[in-house]
Design a protein around this motif. Structure first.
Motif, PDB file in Angstrom:
ATOM      1  N   THR A   1      18.983 -24.086 -45.495  1.00 53.48           N
ATOM      2  CA  THR A   1      19.428 -22.915 -46.098  1.00 53.48           C
ATOM      3  C   THR A   1      20.904 -23.368 -46.962  1.00 53.48           C
ATOM      4  O   THR A   1      21.379 -22.427 -47.404  1.00 53.48           O
ATOM      5  CB  THR A   1      20.065 -21.854 -44.991  1.00 53.48           C
ATOM      6  OG1 THR A   1      20.942 -22.631 -44.017  1.00 53.48           O
ATOM      7  CG2 THR A   1      18.901 -21.463 -44.235  1.00 53.48           C
ATOM      8  N   THR A   2      20.979 -24.683 -46.932  1.00 56.43           N
ATOM      9  CA  THR A   2      22.285 -25.252 -47.665  1.00 56.43           C
ATOM     10  C   THR A   2      21.758 -26.244 -48.383  1.00 56.43           C
ATOM     11  O   THR A   2      20.829 -26.976 -48.229  1.00 56.43           O
ATOM     12  CB  THR A   2      23.543 -25.608 -46.775  1.00 56.43           C
ATOM     13  OG1 THR A   2      22.968 -26.511 -46.099  1.00 56.43           O
ATOM     14  CG2 THR A   2      23.856 -24.310 -45.966  1.00 56.43           C
ATOM     15  N   ALA A   3      22.637 -26.661 -49.692  1.00 53.94           N
ATOM     16  CA  ALA A   3      22.197 -27.748 -50.424  1.00 53.94           C
ATOM     17  C   ALA A   3      23.602 -28.075 -51.264  1.00 53.94           C
ATOM     18  O   ALA A   3      24.309 -27.176 -51.456  1.00 53.94           O
ATOM     19  CB  ALA A   3      21.171 -27.422 -51.752  1.00 53.94           C
TER      20      ALA A   3
ATOM     21  N   GLU B   1      24.558 -21.950 -50.519  1.00 51.09           N
ATOM     22  CA  GLU B   1      24.126 -21.587 -49.180  1.00 51.09           C
ATOM     23  C   GLU B   1      23.450 -20.025 -49.251  1.00 51.09           C
ATOM     24  O   GLU B   1      23.804 -19.157 -50.084  1.00 51.09           O
ATOM     25  CB  GLU B   1      25.499 -21.456 -48.270  1.00 51.09           C
ATOM     26  CG  GLU B   1      25.174 -20.882 -47.024  1.00 51.09           C
ATOM     27  CD  GLU B   1      26.514 -20.741 -46.016  1.00 51.09           C
ATOM     28  OE1 GLU B   1      26.315 -20.491 -44.926  1.00 51.09           O
ATOM     29  OE2 GLU B   1      27.660 -20.933 -46.659  1.00 51.09           O
ATOM     30  N   VAL B   2      22.302 -19.862 -48.504  1.00 52.79           N
ATOM     31  CA  VAL B   2      21.850 -18.781 -48.351  1.00 52.79           C
ATOM     32  C   VAL B   2      21.872 -18.160 -47.276  1.00 52.79           C
ATOM     33  O   VAL B   2      21.685 -18.562 -46.266  1.00 52.79           O
ATOM     34  CB  VAL B   2      20.138 -18.864 -48.913  1.00 52.79           C
ATOM     35  CG1 VAL B   2      19.256 -17.506 -48.514  1.00 52.79           C
ATOM     36  CG2 VAL B   2      19.864 -19.527 -50.038  1.00 52.79           C
ATOM     37  N   ASP B   3      22.608 -16.879 -47.210  1.00 54.39           N
ATOM     38  CA  ASP B   3      22.846 -16.475 -45.782  1.00 54.39           C
ATOM     39  C   ASP B   3      21.850 -15.497 -45.323  1.00 54.39           C
ATOM     40  O   ASP B   3      20.573 -15.449 -45.705  1.00 54.39           O
ATOM     41  CB  ASP B   3      24.085 -15.153 -46.025  1.00 54.39           C
ATOM     42  CG  ASP B   3      23.696 -14.170 -46.945  1.00 54.39           C
ATOM     43  OD1 ASP B   3      22.554 -13.731 -47.040  1.00 54.39           O
ATOM     44  OD2 ASP B   3      24.586 -13.528 -47.165  1.00 54.39           O
ATOM     45  N   ASP B   4      21.911 -14.809 -44.014  1.00 52.93           N
ATOM     46  CA  ASP B   4      20.791 -13.976 -43.233  1.00 52.93           C
ATOM     47  C   ASP B   4      20.212 -13.066 -43.984  1.00 52.93           C
ATOM     48  O   ASP B   4      19.196 -12.793 -43.721  1.00 52.93           O
ATOM     49  CB  ASP B   4      21.353 -13.810 -41.974  1.00 52.93           C
ATOM     50  CG  ASP B   4      21.819 -14.702 -41.072  1.00 52.93           C
ATOM     51  OD1 ASP B   4      21.298 -15.879 -41.223  1.00 52.93           O
ATOM     52  OD2 ASP B   4      22.652 -14.627 -40.152  1.00 52.93           O
TER      53      ASP B   4
ATOM     54  N   VAL C   1      22.658 -15.740 -52.170  1.00 52.56           N
ATOM     55  CA  VAL C   1      23.226 -17.018 -52.402  1.00 52.56           C
ATOM     56  C   VAL C   1      24.576 -17.185 -52.819  1.00 52.56           C
ATOM     57  O   VAL C   1      25.202 -16.269 -53.395  1.00 52.56           O
ATOM     58  CB  VAL C   1      22.303 -17.698 -53.722  1.00 52.56           C
ATOM     59  CG1 VAL C   1      22.682 -19.107 -53.963  1.00 52.56           C
ATOM     60  CG2 VAL C   1      20.744 -17.500 -53.604  1.00 52.56           C
ATOM     61  N   LYS C   2      25.236 -18.108 -52.005  1.00 51.64           N
ATOM     62  CA  LYS C   2      26.695 -18.331 -52.034  1.00 51.64           C
ATOM     63  C   LYS C   2      26.775 -19.575 -53.020  1.00 51.64           C
ATOM     64  O   LYS C   2      26.339 -20.501 -52.478  1.00 51.64           O
ATOM     65  CB  LYS C   2      27.370 -18.189 -51.074  1.00 51.64           C
ATOM     66  CG  LYS C   2      28.689 -18.506 -50.968  1.00 51.64           C
ATOM     67  CD  LYS C   2      29.588 -18.654 -49.669  1.00 51.64           C
ATOM     68  CE  LYS C   2      30.935 -18.941 -49.540  1.00 51.64           C
ATOM     69  NZ  LYS C   2      31.772 -19.343 -48.259  1.00 51.64           N
TER      70      LYS C   2
ATOM     71  N   GLU D   1      11.799 -19.166 -43.499  1.00 51.64           N
ATOM     72  CA  GLU D   1      11.019 -19.696 -44.618  1.00 51.64           C
ATOM     73  C   GLU D   1      11.444 -18.834 -45.809  1.00 51.64           C
ATOM     74  O   GLU D   1      11.389 -19.434 -47.041  1.00 51.64           O
ATOM     75  CB  GLU D   1       9.755 -19.139 -44.038  1.00 51.64           C
ATOM     76  CG  GLU D   1       8.957 -20.072 -43.203  1.00 51.64           C
ATOM     77  CD  GLU D   1       9.646 -19.941 -41.486  1.00 51.64           C
ATOM     78  OE1 GLU D   1       9.759 -18.515 -41.513  1.00 51.64           O
ATOM     79  OE2 GLU D   1       9.410 -20.652 -40.862  1.00 51.64           O
ATOM     80  N   ALA D   2      11.684 -17.683 -45.656  1.00 54.99           N
ATOM     81  CA  ALA D   2      12.344 -16.753 -46.973  1.00 54.99           C
ATOM     82  C   ALA D   2      13.638 -17.162 -47.424  1.00 54.99           C
ATOM     83  O   ALA D   2      13.616 -17.554 -48.818  1.00 54.99           O
ATOM     84  CB  ALA D   2      12.201 -15.341 -46.734  1.00 54.99           C
ATOM     85  N   ARG D   3      14.613 -17.742 -46.597  1.00 55.69           N
ATOM     86  CA  ARG D   3      15.676 -18.109 -46.967  1.00 55.69           C
ATOM     87  C   ARG D   3      15.617 -19.487 -47.841  1.00 55.69           C
ATOM     88  O   ARG D   3      16.270 -19.880 -48.862  1.00 55.69           O
ATOM     89  CB  ARG D   3      16.695 -18.532 -45.828  1.00 55.69           C
ATOM     90  CG  ARG D   3      17.019 -17.096 -45.235  1.00 55.69           C
ATOM     91  CD  ARG D   3      17.730 -17.098 -43.862  1.00 55.69           C
ATOM     92  NE  ARG D   3      19.176 -17.993 -44.184  1.00 55.69           N
ATOM     93  CZ  ARG D   3      19.921 -18.134 -43.206  1.00 55.69           C
ATOM     94  NH1 ARG D   3      19.544 -17.880 -41.978  1.00 55.69           N
ATOM     95  NH2 ARG D   3      21.063 -18.801 -43.377  1.00 55.69           N
TER      96      ARG D   3
END
Length: 92
Positions: free
Chosen positions: A37-39, A79-82, A86-87, A11-13
């Motif tokens: 977690t990705t777009a 992409e948001v990692d653990d 944000v990558k 949820e936070a990611r």
């Protein structure tokens, strides 16, 4: 302290990704696909100036058609990692 303590929830990611997508949409990007977690975003580009000038100088009609019809695009992958980072990966 263990590594799992630094891991954030889905949820936070998702909230971090929502905020990043909102920032990118303000600058002209649009969302093509998305998960929690990705777009993938895309932005349209205009015609290449050098090719346009060459076509206009030597082949007027193709140059005009190129300017009117060319719709290139560039892609941006988020992409948001653990850990909530944000990558961003851009492709032309």
């Amino acid at each position: 302290m263990s590594e799992s303590a630094d891991v954030i929830t889905i949820e936070a990611r998702r909230a971090i990704l929502d905020a990043e997508i909102a920032n990118q949409v303000k600058t002209g990007w649009r969302v093509v696909s998305r998960t929690d977690t990705t777009a993938q975003l895309v932005k349209d580009k205009g015609p290449d100036g050098c090719i346009t000038i060459f076509l206009l100088l030597f082949f007027i009609v193709p140059g005009i058609l190129y300017m009117i019809l060319y719709k290139g695009s560039e892609n941006l992958y988020l992409e948001v990692d653990d850990h909530g980072n944000v990558k961003r990966t851009a492709q032309a």
